[in-house]
Enzyme design. Structure first.
Site, mmCIF file in Angstrom:
data_model
loop_
_atom_site.group_PDB
_atom_site.id
_atom_site.type_symbol
_atom_site.label_atom_id
_atom_site.label_comp_id
_atom_site.label_asym_id
_atom_site.label_seq_id
_atom_site.Cartn_x
_atom_site.Cartn_y
_atom_site.Cartn_z
ATOM 1 N N CYS A 51 -32.574 -29.147 63.897
ATOM 2 C CA CYS A 51 -32.648 -28.465 62.399
ATOM 3 C C CYS A 51 -31.394 -28.029 62.013
ATOM 4 O O CYS A 51 -30.662 -27.395 62.732
ATOM 5 C CB CYS A 51 -33.598 -27.471 62.825
ATOM 6 S SG CYS A 51 -33.943 -26.437 61.264
ATOM 7 N N PRO A 52 -30.975 -28.052 60.743
ATOM 8 C CA PRO A 52 -32.001 -28.946 59.491
ATOM 9 C C PRO A 52 -31.817 -30.284 59.525
ATOM 10 O O PRO A 52 -32.378 -30.882 58.600
ATOM 11 C CB PRO A 52 -31.523 -28.176 58.495
ATOM 12 C CG PRO A 52 -30.034 -27.936 58.695
ATOM 13 C CD PRO A 52 -30.031 -27.787 60.166
#
Length: 92
Positions: free
Chosen positions: A26-27
Site C-alpha cells: 500500500c498504496p
C-alpha cells in the site's frame, strides 16, 4: 494479450487485461490499478494479482468510490485476485 476467461456461477467473465502487483505494498497496488483502469476502454475487465493483505480493504473501496464493478475476489496461497470491470460510460 490473449483474452482470459473466469468461470463463474452466472457464466464466464472475459478478461482483457492483467495487472500483477505481487510484492508491492500500500498504496502501490491501488495506484497501479488506477493507472491501468484509466488506459482501459469502458466495460473492459482487468484481473489484479496482489500479495498485500490491505488490498482486501483498499480495492473494494477503490471500486465503490469510482463506481467500477468488483466482479469477483479470490484468495489462494496468500495471493489475492480481483476481477474488476471498468465503469461503463453512458454517452448522451
Amino acid at each position: 494479450m490473449s483474452d482470459m476467461l473466469l468461470e463463474e456461477n452466472a457464466g464466464t467473465i472475459e478478461v482483457q487485461h492483467e495487472l500483477d502487483t505481487c510484492g508491492l505494498f500500500c498504496p502501490e497496488p491501488v495506484m497501479l490499478l488506477h493507472n491501468k483502469i484509466r488506459d482501459m476502454a469502458s466495460g473492459e475487465v482487468v484481473r489484479v494479482l496482489a500479495t498485500d493483505p490491505s488490498t482486501k480493504r483498499d480495492i473494494p473501496k477503490f471500486c465503490n468510490f469510482l463506481e467500477h464493478q468488483l466482479l469477483q475476489h479470490q484468495e489462494t496461497d496468500a495471493v489475492y485476485s480481483y476481477w474488476i470491470r471498468k465503469k461503463k460510460v453512458e454517452l448522451a
